[in-house]
Design a protein around this motif. Structure first.
Motif, PDB file in Angstrom:
ATOM      1  N   GLN A   1     -38.868 -14.219 -25.805  1.00 14.20           N
ATOM      2  CA  GLN A   1     -37.732 -15.133 -25.673  1.00 14.20           C
ATOM      3  C   GLN A   1     -36.414 -14.399 -25.853  1.00 14.20           C
ATOM      4  N   GLY A   2     -36.381 -13.474 -26.810  1.00 17.64           N
ATOM      5  CA  GLY A   2     -35.162 -12.695 -27.029  1.00 17.64           C
ATOM      6  C   GLY A   2     -34.823 -11.847 -25.823  1.00 17.64           C
ATOM      7  N   ASN A   3     -35.836 -11.235 -25.226  1.00 18.09           N
ATOM      8  CA  ASN A   3     -35.634 -10.439 -24.015  1.00 18.09           C
ATOM      9  C   ASN A   3     -35.126 -11.318 -22.880  1.00 18.09           C
ATOM     10  N   ARG A   4     -35.733 -12.471 -22.716  1.00 18.16           N
ATOM     11  CA  ARG A   4     -35.335 -13.395 -21.653  1.00 18.16           C
ATOM     12  C   ARG A   4     -33.873 -13.821 -21.810  1.00 18.16           C
ATOM     13  N   GLU A   5     -33.492 -14.161 -23.017  1.00 20.94           N
ATOM     14  CA  GLU A   5     -32.117 -14.603 -23.252  1.00 20.94           C
ATOM     15  C   GLU A   5     -31.117 -13.490 -22.933  1.00 20.94           C
ATOM     16  N   THR A   6     -31.466 -12.266 -23.308  1.00 22.91           N
ATOM     17  CA  THR A   6     -30.568 -11.134 -23.060  1.00 22.91           C
ATOM     18  C   THR A   6     -30.401 -10.863 -21.573  1.00 22.91           C
ATOM     19  N   ILE A   7     -31.500 -10.823 -20.848  1.00 19.91           N
ATOM     20  CA  ILE A   7     -31.390 -10.481 -19.425  1.00 19.91           C
ATOM     21  C   ILE A   7     -30.769 -11.607 -18.609  1.00 19.91           C
ATOM     22  N   LEU A   8     -30.891 -12.840 -19.081  1.00 22.92           N
ATOM     23  CA  LEU A   8     -30.215 -13.942 -18.391  1.00 22.92           C
ATOM     24  C   LEU A   8     -28.696 -13.840 -18.555  1.00 22.92           C
ATOM     25  N   ILE A   9     -28.251 -13.409 -19.731  1.00 15.43           N
ATOM     26  CA  ILE A   9     -26.819 -13.167 -19.918  1.00 15.43           C
ATOM     27  C   ILE A   9     -26.349 -12.063 -18.975  1.00 15.43           C
TER      28      ILE A   9
ATOM     29  N   VAL B   1     -37.298 -13.401 -13.662  1.00 10.76           N
ATOM     30  CA  VAL B   1     -36.765 -14.681 -14.113  1.00 10.76           C
ATOM     31  C   VAL B   1     -35.591 -15.069 -13.213  1.00 10.76           C
ATOM     32  N   PRO B   2     -35.618 -16.247 -12.580  1.00 13.62           N
ATOM     33  CA  PRO B   2     -34.495 -16.647 -11.727  1.00 13.62           C
ATOM     34  C   PRO B   2     -33.244 -16.932 -12.547  1.00 13.62           C
ATOM     35  N   VAL B   3     -32.129 -16.393 -12.111  1.00 15.45           N
ATOM     36  CA  VAL B   3     -30.848 -16.627 -12.775  1.00 15.45           C
ATOM     37  C   VAL B   3     -30.084 -17.720 -12.041  1.00 15.45           C
ATOM     38  N   MET B   4     -29.834 -17.496 -10.744  1.00 18.51           N
ATOM     39  CA  MET B   4     -29.158 -18.484  -9.912  1.00 18.51           C
ATOM     40  C   MET B   4     -29.266 -18.063  -8.453  1.00 18.51           C
ATOM     41  N   LEU B   5     -28.890 -18.975  -7.584  1.00 17.11           N
ATOM     42  CA  LEU B   5     -28.694 -18.671  -6.180  1.00 17.11           C
ATOM     43  C   LEU B   5     -27.198 -18.612  -5.920  1.00 17.11           C
ATOM     44  N   LEU B   6     -26.773 -17.698  -5.061  1.00 20.04           N
ATOM     45  CA  LEU B   6     -25.375 -17.614  -4.654  1.00 20.04           C
ATOM     46  C   LEU B   6     -25.305 -17.683  -3.135  1.00 20.04           C
ATOM     47  N   SER B   7     -24.733 -18.756  -2.614  1.00 17.75           N
ATOM     48  CA  SER B   7     -24.474 -18.786  -1.175  1.00 17.75           C
ATOM     49  C   SER B   7     -23.186 -18.014  -0.918  1.00 17.75           C
ATOM     50  N   ILE B   8     -23.120 -17.339   0.229  1.00 21.43           N
ATOM     51  CA  ILE B   8     -21.962 -16.509   0.539  1.00 21.43           C
ATOM     52  C   ILE B   8     -21.681 -16.572   2.037  1.00 21.43           C
ATOM     53  N   GLY B   9     -20.403 -16.571   2.384  1.00 21.14           N
ATOM     54  CA  GLY B   9     -19.991 -16.601   3.780  1.00 21.14           C
ATOM     55  C   GLY B   9     -18.513 -16.901   3.885  1.00 21.14           C
ATOM     56  N   LYS B  10     -18.070 -17.262   5.085  1.00 24.50           N
ATOM     57  CA  LYS B  10     -16.683 -17.665   5.316  1.00 24.50           C
ATOM     58  C   LYS B  10     -16.596 -19.176   5.253  1.00 24.50           C
ATOM     59  N   ALA B  11     -15.749 -19.684   4.396  1.00 21.28           N
ATOM     60  CA  ALA B  11     -15.633 -21.126   4.223  1.00 21.28           C
ATOM     61  C   ALA B  11     -15.219 -21.812   5.514  1.00 21.28           C
ATOM     62  N   ALA B  12     -15.864 -22.936   5.803  1.00 18.84           N
ATOM     63  CA  ALA B  12     -15.497 -23.741   6.970  1.00 18.84           C
ATOM     64  C   ALA B  12     -14.581 -24.891   6.576  1.00 18.84           C
ATOM     65  N   ASP B  13     -14.351 -25.046   5.279  1.00 20.14           N
ATOM     66  CA  ASP B  13     -13.395 -26.055   4.799  1.00 20.14           C
ATOM     67  C   ASP B  13     -12.734 -25.513   3.545  1.00 20.14           C
ATOM     68  N   ALA B  14     -11.853 -26.305   2.980  1.00 20.20           N
ATOM     69  CA  ALA B  14     -11.058 -25.834   1.843  1.00 20.20           C
ATOM     70  C   ALA B  14     -11.825 -25.839   0.533  1.00 20.20           C
ATOM     71  N   GLY B  15     -12.991 -26.438   0.526  1.00 19.68           N
ATOM     72  CA  GLY B  15     -13.750 -26.490  -0.714  1.00 19.68           C
ATOM     73  C   GLY B  15     -13.194 -27.523  -1.669  1.00 19.68           C
ATOM     74  N   TYR B  16     -13.651 -27.467  -2.884  1.00 25.34           N
ATOM     75  CA  TYR B  16     -13.283 -28.469  -3.875  1.00 25.34           C
ATOM     76  C   TYR B  16     -12.472 -27.859  -5.010  1.00 25.34           C
ATOM     77  N   LYS B  17     -11.367 -28.523  -5.343  1.00 32.20           N
ATOM     78  CA  LYS B  17     -10.638 -28.170  -6.549  1.00 32.20           C
ATOM     79  C   LYS B  17     -11.314 -28.861  -7.730  1.00 32.20           C
ATOM     80  N   SER B  18     -11.212 -28.266  -8.893  1.00 28.61           N
ATOM     81  CA  SER B  18     -11.788 -28.893 -10.077  1.00 28.61           C
ATOM     82  C   SER B  18     -10.873 -28.664 -11.271  1.00 28.61           C
TER      83      SER B  18
END
Length: 214
Positions: free
Chosen positions: A134-142, A185-202
């Motif tokens: 668990q300690g190893n998992r937490e470290t590599i996820l960071i 261990v999966p961390v996340m997915l990242l989609s990448i490309g040229k935006a076709a719209d302005a996206g969302y402000k938050s």
């Protein structure tokens, strides 16, 4: 007296300010393997615990690979379909296996004296031998989170947009792309490309509300 390198603060802050989560991309824009490799190289300058660099990437760009990914990211179909690629970021539970190689290369490239390498390898091996799974998992996820954020900023500097995706079938993604699910261990997915719209402000909470000064 050494002089610290000068960075273009305004340009960097503009990259940070301009970054938005994008849901729809220009499907006509493709990212070459060479350019993607450049961005990954820059991203992997991110820090990691004792420099073991546990991040691993799967670039999902072909129609066949995207078709395989689609049912595993059911609530993110638009990003999968329209992006130039989806980068699956994993963290390697067996990161200690690369200790000798990484520190050996540091010596080879004049980044570390041999005696320091010898001391560090023994010390790190002893330290990590006693760490729990668990300690190893937490470290590599960071570490995986650090490289992911650096990749997003790098992509923006290259003129591309990204969207981090956490909503996917984490228990199935490794095996779907021929990886050992107990090791990677999966961390996340990242989609990448040229935006076709302005996206969302938050909205972002003000620093005064989330920071304490002692």
């Amino acid at each position: 007296m050494s002089t610290a390198p000068v960075y273009n603060k305004e340009a960097f802050l503009q990259i940070v300010q301009d970054r938005r989560s994008i849901r729809t991309y220009d499907e006509n824009v493709k990212i070459s393997k060479e350019e993607m490799s450049e961005m990954l190289t820059a991203a992997t300058k991110a820090p990691s615990s004792v420099n073991l660099q546990p991040w691993r990437f799967v670039i999902i760009e072909s129609p066949e690979a995207k078709a395989k990914l689609a049912p595993l990211a059911r609530f993110n179909q638009q990003q999968v379909k329209t992006s130039s690629a989806v980068i699956a970021v994993f963290a390697d539970m067996n990161n200690l296996d690369y200790l000798e190689e990484i520190y050996g290369k540091a010596v080879e490239h004049g980044m570390m004296p041999q005696e320091v390498k010898d001391q560090q390898v023994v010390a790190i091996s002893n330290l990590l031998a006693g760490i729990s799974e668990q300690g190893n998992r937490e470290t590599i996820l960071i570490d995986g989170g650090l490289v992911s954020m650096q990749l997003m900023l790098t992509a923006k500097a290259y003129g591309y947009d990204t969207n981090p995706i956490g909503g996917f079938e984490k228990d199935q993604i490794a095996e779907a792309f021929d990886l050992d699910k107990d090791r990677y261990v999966p961390v996340m997915l990242l989609s990448i490309g040229k935006a076709a719209d302005a996206g969302y402000k938050s909205y972002r909470m003000p620093v005064e509300q989330i920071t304490e000064w002692k």
